[in-house]
Design a protein around this motif. Structure first.
Motif, PDB file in Angstrom:
ATOM      1  N   LEU A  17       0.830  -1.208   0.000  1.00 26.45           N
ATOM      2  CA  LEU A  17       0.000   0.000   0.000  1.00 26.45           C
ATOM      3  C   LEU A  17       0.864   1.257   0.000  1.00 26.45           C
ATOM      4  CD1 LEU A  17      -2.745   1.494   0.382  1.00 26.45           C
ATOM      5  CD2 LEU A  17      -2.374   1.241   2.853  1.00 26.45           C
ATOM      6  N   LEU A  18       1.843   1.322   0.910  1.00 27.17           N
ATOM      7  CA  LEU A  18       2.655   2.530   1.043  1.00 27.17           C
ATOM      8  C   LEU A  18       3.634   2.684  -0.117  1.00 27.17           C
ATOM      9  CD1 LEU A  18       3.341   2.431   4.885  1.00 27.17           C
ATOM     10  CD2 LEU A  18       1.616   3.723   3.644  1.00 27.17           C
ATOM     11  N   ILE A  19       4.200   1.581  -0.575  1.00 27.80           N
ATOM     12  CA  ILE A  19       5.109   1.665  -1.724  1.00 27.80           C
ATOM     13  C   ILE A  19       4.343   2.108  -2.966  1.00 27.80           C
ATOM     14  CG2 ILE A  19       6.533   0.297  -3.302  1.00 27.80           C
ATOM     15  CD1 ILE A  19       7.391  -1.379  -0.892  1.00 27.80           C
ATOM     16  N   GLY A  20       3.146   1.534  -3.163  1.00 27.00           N
ATOM     17  CA  GLY A  20       2.341   1.926  -4.321  1.00 27.00           C
ATOM     18  C   GLY A  20       1.926   3.383  -4.284  1.00 27.00           C
ATOM     19  N   ALA A  21       1.732   3.952  -3.081  1.00 30.53           N
ATOM     20  CA  ALA A  21       1.278   5.335  -2.956  1.00 30.53           C
ATOM     21  C   ALA A  21       2.421   6.337  -3.060  1.00 30.53           C
ATOM     22  CB  ALA A  21       0.542   5.518  -1.628  1.00 30.53           C
ATOM     23  N   PHE A  22       3.616   5.974  -2.583  1.00 30.76           N
ATOM     24  CA  PHE A  22       4.678   6.976  -2.461  1.00 30.76           C
ATOM     25  C   PHE A  22       5.919   6.693  -3.297  1.00 30.76           C
ATOM     26  CE2 PHE A  22       2.159   7.524   1.355  1.00 30.76           C
ATOM     27  CZ  PHE A  22       2.073   8.909   1.456  1.00 30.76           C
ATOM     28  N   VAL A  23       6.068   5.486  -3.804  1.00 30.31           N
ATOM     29  CA  VAL A  23       7.233   5.170  -4.635  1.00 30.31           C
ATOM     30  C   VAL A  23       6.774   5.056  -6.078  1.00 30.31           C
ATOM     31  CG1 VAL A  23       9.086   3.521  -5.085  1.00 30.31           C
ATOM     32  CG2 VAL A  23       8.357   3.968  -2.727  1.00 30.31           C
ATOM     33  N   PRO A  24       7.313   5.868  -6.968  1.00 24.17           N
ATOM     34  CA  PRO A  24       6.856   5.814  -8.365  1.00 24.17           C
ATOM     35  C   PRO A  24       7.160   4.475  -9.024  1.00 24.17           C
ATOM     36  CG  PRO A  24       8.832   7.175  -8.145  1.00 24.17           C
ATOM     37  CD  PRO A  24       8.379   6.864  -6.758  1.00 24.17           C
ATOM     38  N   ALA A  25       6.258   4.036  -9.887  1.00 26.05           N
ATOM     39  CA  ALA A  25       6.425   2.762 -10.599  1.00 26.05           C
ATOM     40  C   ALA A  25       7.250   3.005 -11.850  1.00 26.05           C
ATOM     41  CB  ALA A  25       5.061   2.175 -10.958  1.00 26.05           C
ATOM     42  N   ARG A  26       8.545   3.115 -11.677  1.00 25.83           N
ATOM     43  CA  ARG A  26       9.414   3.357 -12.830  1.00 25.83           C
ATOM     44  C   ARG A  26      10.554   2.356 -12.870  1.00 25.83           C
ATOM     45  NH1 ARG A  26      11.276   8.485 -10.151  1.00 25.83           N
ATOM     46  NH2 ARG A  26      13.326   8.070  -9.231  1.00 25.83           N
ATOM     47  N   LYS A  27      11.104   2.215 -14.062  1.00 21.63           N
ATOM     48  CA  LYS A  27      12.183   1.267 -14.279  1.00 21.63           C
ATOM     49  C   LYS A  27      13.514   1.927 -13.908  1.00 21.63           C
ATOM     50  CE  LYS A  27       9.481  -1.789 -16.425  1.00 21.63           C
ATOM     51  NZ  LYS A  27       9.225  -3.150 -15.954  1.00 21.63           N
ATOM     52  N   MET A  28      14.408   1.096 -13.343  1.00 22.19           N
ATOM     53  CA  MET A  28      15.757   1.555 -13.034  1.00 22.19           C
ATOM     54  C   MET A  28      16.715   0.918 -14.040  1.00 22.19           C
ATOM     55  SD  MET A  28      15.203   3.554 -10.417  1.00 22.19           S
ATOM     56  CE  MET A  28      16.767   3.729  -9.556  1.00 22.19           C
ATOM     57  N   TRP A  29      17.923   0.690 -13.623  1.00 26.65           N
ATOM     58  CA  TRP A  29      18.929   0.115 -14.500  1.00 26.65           C
ATOM     59  C   TRP A  29      18.508  -1.273 -14.962  1.00 26.65           C
ATOM     60  CZ3 TRP A  29      19.650   1.132  -9.294  1.00 26.65           C
ATOM     61  CH2 TRP A  29      20.063   2.436  -8.996  1.00 26.65           C
ATOM     62  N   GLY A  30      18.615  -1.505 -16.253  1.00 23.36           N
ATOM     63  CA  GLY A  30      18.334  -2.830 -16.794  1.00 23.36           C
ATOM     64  C   GLY A  30      16.894  -3.272 -16.632  1.00 23.36           C
ATOM     65  N   GLY A  31      15.952  -2.319 -16.514  1.00 27.27           N
ATOM     66  CA  GLY A  31      14.544  -2.661 -16.371  1.00 27.27           C
ATOM     67  C   GLY A  31      14.133  -3.091 -14.981  1.00 27.27           C
ATOM     68  N   VAL A  32      14.998  -2.834 -13.977  1.00 28.44           N
ATOM     69  CA  VAL A  32      14.686  -3.210 -12.602  1.00 28.44           C
ATOM     70  C   VAL A  32      13.608  -2.281 -12.053  1.00 28.44           C
ATOM     71  CG1 VAL A  32      15.601  -3.410 -10.258  1.00 28.44           C
ATOM     72  CG2 VAL A  32      16.980  -4.147 -12.211  1.00 28.44           C
ATOM     73  N   GLU A  33      12.593  -2.865 -11.395  1.00 26.93           N
ATOM     74  CA  GLU A  33      11.500  -2.087 -10.818  1.00 26.93           C
ATOM     75  C   GLU A  33      11.957  -1.396  -9.537  1.00 26.93           C
ATOM     76  OE1 GLU A  33       8.405  -1.493 -11.655  1.00 26.93           O
ATOM     77  OE2 GLU A  33       8.070  -2.803 -13.374  1.00 26.93           O
ATOM     78  N   LEU A  34      11.761  -0.072  -9.449  1.00 24.72           N
ATOM     79  CA  LEU A  34      12.115   0.675  -8.250  1.00 24.72           C
ATOM     80  C   LEU A  34      11.300   0.197  -7.050  1.00 24.72           C
ATOM     81  CD1 LEU A  34      13.565   2.971  -6.775  1.00 24.72           C
ATOM     82  CD2 LEU A  34      11.786   4.538  -7.599  1.00 24.72           C
ATOM     83  N   GLN A  35      10.022  -0.090  -7.263  1.00 25.70           N
ATOM     84  CA  GLN A  35       9.181  -0.545  -6.159  1.00 25.70           C
ATOM     85  C   GLN A  35       9.670  -1.882  -5.613  1.00 25.70           C
ATOM     86  OE1 GLN A  35       5.266  -0.499  -7.958  1.00 25.70           O
ATOM     87  NE2 GLN A  35       4.838   1.554  -7.179  1.00 25.70           N
ATOM     88  N   GLY A  36      10.126  -2.760  -6.490  1.00 25.52           N
ATOM     89  CA  GLY A  36      10.675  -4.034  -6.036  1.00 25.52           C
ATOM     90  C   GLY A  36      11.943  -3.853  -5.221  1.00 25.52           C
ATOM     91  N   LEU A  37      12.772  -2.873  -5.603  1.00 30.14           N
ATOM     92  CA  LEU A  37      13.983  -2.589  -4.839  1.00 30.14           C
ATOM     93  C   LEU A  37      13.647  -2.097  -3.433  1.00 30.14           C
ATOM     94  CD1 LEU A  37      16.331  -0.832  -7.440  1.00 30.14           C
ATOM     95  CD2 LEU A  37      16.633  -3.080  -6.376  1.00 30.14           C
ATOM     96  N   VAL A  38      12.632  -1.239  -3.328  1.00 30.72           N
ATOM     97  CA  VAL A  38      12.227  -0.734  -2.013  1.00 30.72           C
ATOM     98  C   VAL A  38      11.702  -1.878  -1.151  1.00 30.72           C
ATOM     99  CG1 VAL A  38      10.639   0.801  -0.797  1.00 30.72           C
ATOM    100  CG2 VAL A  38      11.754   1.570  -2.899  1.00 30.72           C
TER     101      VAL A  38
END
Length: 694
Positions: A452-473
């Motif tokens: 819930l909190l990651i979806g609300a405050f962490v943007p759903a964007r790709k990082m290096w090599g297509g890595v999901e920022l939300q997954g990293l958090v």
């Protein structure tokens, strides 16, 4: 023991007990026999307490079947092995001695498994042997003649395949055969007579467990450490004095008996394997080749990190579509029912209470199932014990051994089975430290809050090599819990003398297996039912209670704010906000934390209910995520995440700790230190985030 002159076929209360080494497929066979939905995992220690089921015979009779914890010998090294020994010896409270023992053995590793068979046979109980995994043995070129093995042991032997439908059929036939029962009882009486006339009282010990012996399986991988004699198992209860301590004479007598039995069993097993023509076969060559990579000191840890990284990436990447579908279905249901119901408290209860509360939790089911899908694959494949071995040196740096890894990993699903799985740890100090840090592992109940909190405050964007920022958090949050647990264990190691003792890791590495679709589907189905059952019981009841407290009493005449602000919950939330204001929590969060004490995921449903009742106008139709994104600061969101990393928001966990430790001292200590850590972590996170975003 059965001493009757005649055997009544399946008398009332007939008890059959399944016994075997860990990883022999015993629990899978138990599931086939009884139709039970018991968890099956390919690593030692998963069955930490006896499980009971019912076997329906072709004649319409019902037989009780016990699935006893895996054991290497009849000299217990851990509480879970103690359960097995107590049942077999008729010492288990409230349980009779088994009428028939089924010794389940792994056909691919008879050298180790047969020692337990010989030990159980010395107890003088009627028994038969289930030669499990016979198909795998044949595929590896190991052909075990069941008839020849039966003749060598003097016990009926039958082939079984625990993971295949119908793989228990031959065992069922054997259990229902009157002649087999008659011969088993006759053999048991013969053994009893020999035991009574033996000059050396053989009390039924095996080889003392799977350790670093020249004849051990190639998959018993020891960790370098002190001499094995430092970890001798505890004496059986009957060999201790009233004070609980054994005299030197008793210890020497028991060790001499064990040495005598071990030497005899070793020679007997060697002769049996020679008779079968498989004494020089090594069935785990393929697993050994894989382990050259998986357990490599450099490649192994890198592979482990990659596996965990991909697992957490998938939790967000794969769950988007099903989560969106559940959100749309929830919104449609709320709108449809809201249009049908008249304005008033019934409509508020259904739309703002039940649908908003339960829907806010159910939406995270896809992420939970994806996480468990990966965990089940790692269990089924046999990779988890390898991960424990790889992490042994890391665990040793904080005063634990790699054996604590499996209970701690189980705690990622739920702390309760993780705490119970700590029974497989033989060292008492390591066991209670593992219990104390198990709640710091990020259980699945935290996932809805994190998502819930990651979806609300962490943007759903790709990082290096297509890595999901939300997954990293999300991975970072799991890492924070692990680091917190290691820090607590290090403190206990530093300030306790026993924590500085070196304890070598001795554990079995099972052969690799392809995960079966049946077990994966069964595991996911179980997890879905557990989650939905919690939603339909705990979450539902607490959501209704919170809706009532948030709706009554109504606002006074002329009130301008939302009705919830004047309710019991509103008053309580504002009082609690005084305590939580330094860490950035508003009164809505403070309210949600109270029912969240029963179960962490309830906090999400509570927030949904609170904000639904507090909303006005067009906001009433909004989902929870955009509402909190507008009303909370980034510092508040990160502070709440830090709180849930450490806070003991689960009364069931504390109750389990009380049961496992035998008193309230440990659960009270656990609650105090976890709440203290949670408040400190949230305070630091809140203040640092405020400073960085100012």
């Amino acid at each position: 023991m059965m001493s009757q002159s005649t055997v009544h076929f399946f008398p009332a209360g007939t008890l059959v007990a399944l016994v075997g080494n860990p990883n022999c497929g015993k629990t899978a066979l138990f599931n086939l026999l009884t139709g039970s939905r018991q968890k099956v995992a390919n690593y030692a220690g998963v069955t930490v307490e006896r499980k009971e089921g019912r076997l329906r015979t072709d004649g319409g009779k019902t037989v009780r079947v016990l699935d006893l914890p895996g054991a290497y010998s009849l000299y217990p090294r851990s509480p879970d092995e103690r359960v097995t020994i107590d049942v077999l010896n008729g010492r288990a409270r409230g349980e009779k001695q088994p009428d028939l023992v089924v010794c389940v053995v792994d056909a691919t590793n008879l050298r180790r498994n047969l020692r337990l068979v010989l030990a159980v046979k010395r107890l003088g109980l009627p028994m038969i042997v289930a030669l499990n995994m016979a198909d795998i043995a044949r595929a590896r070129g190991v052909h075990v003649d069941a008839d020849a093995l039966s003749q060598a042991l003097g016990i009926p032997v039958v082939e079984t395949i625990g993971v295949k439908a119908g793989g228990d059929e031959a065992l069922r036939v054997l259990i229902e055969d009157k002649e087999v029962w008659r011969k088993a009882v006759a053999e048991a009486k013969h053994v009893q007579h020999e035991e009574n006339s033996s000059p050396v009282p053989l009390r039924g010990a095996g080889d003392g467990g799977a350790h670093n012996r020249p004849d051990s399986s190639s998959n018993l991988t020891p960790h370098p450490g002190p001499n094995e004699a430092q970890a001798l198992p505890a004496l059986p209860q009957g060999e201790r004095g009233q004070s609980g301590a054994a005299s030197t004479g008793q210890i020497n007598s028991t060790l001499n008996t064990r040495a005598h039995e071990t030497a005899g069993d070793h020679e007997t097993v060697r002769r049996i394997l020679q008779t079968l023509g498989i004494d020089d076969q090594f069935p785990h060559a393929q697993s050994d080749r894989i382990d050259r990579v998986v357990l490599h000191p450099v490649l192994g840890p890198i592979l482990l990190v990659i596996v965990l990284f991909l697992m957490f990436q998938a939790v967000f990447a794969w769950a988007t579509v099903p989560m969106d579908a559940i959100k749309e279905a929830t919104a449609w249901l709320g709108t449809s029912l809201g249009a049908l119901l008249p304005e008033g408290w019934i409509r508020s209860l259904v739309v703002d209470g039940i649908i908003a509360g339960l829907g806010g939790v159910v939406v995270f089911l896809p992420q939970i199932l994806i996480l468990f899908f990966f965990i089940l694959i790692l269990e089924e494949s046999g990779y988890l014990p390898r991960a424990a071995f790889l992490l042994d040196r890391v665990m040793a740096s904080v005063g634990l051994s790699g054996r604590s890894f499996i209970p701690l990993l189980s705690s990622f699903a739920c702390a309760i089975p993780g705490i119970m799985a700590a029974r497989s740890i033989s060292n008492a100090r390591d066991r209670w430290v593992t219990i104390m840090i198990a709640p710091l592992m990020t259980c699945s109940a935290r996932l809805p809050v994190y998502a819930l909190l990651i979806g609300a405050f962490v943007p759903a964007r790709k990082m290096w090599g297509g890595v999901e920022l939300q997954g990293l958090v999300l991975l970072a949050l799991y890492g924070a819990g692990i680091l917190g647990a290691m820090a607590v264990a290090w403190v206990l190691k530093t300030f306790t003398a026993s924590g500085r003792q070196v304890r070598p890791l001795m554990m079995e590495l099972p052969a690799y297996h392809w995960p079966t679709v049946r077990n994966l589907a069964l595991g996911l189905w179980q997890r879905a039912l557990i989650f939905l059952r919690r939603v339909g019981t705990i979450v539902f009841v607490l959501t209704l209670a919170l809706w009532f407290l948030a709706s009554f009493p109504g606002p006074p005449p002329g009130a301008t704010g939302a009705a919830i602000e004047y309710s019991v919950a509103g008053v309580l939330g504002r009082a609690l906000a005084v305590v939580f204001q330094p860490i950035g929590f508003n009164w809505q969060i403070s309210i949600a934390l109270v029912p969240g004490l029963a179960a962490r995921e309830v906090a999400v449903g509570a927030l949904g209910t609170v904000y639904a009742l507090a909303a006005t106008g067009a906001d009433t139709a909004q989902a929870l995520s955009p509402i909190i994104a507008k009303s909370w600061s980034l510092a508040t969101a990160f502070s709440l995440l830090a709180w849930f990393v450490f806070a003991p928001q689960c009364l069931s966990t504390l109750a389990t700790v009380k049961r496992e430790t035998g008193g309230w001292k440990m659960p009270i200590l656990m609650a105090c230190y976890l709440f203290g850590l949670a408040y400190l972590a949230s305070f630091v996170t809140y203040r640092v985030t405020l400073a960085l975003t100012a």
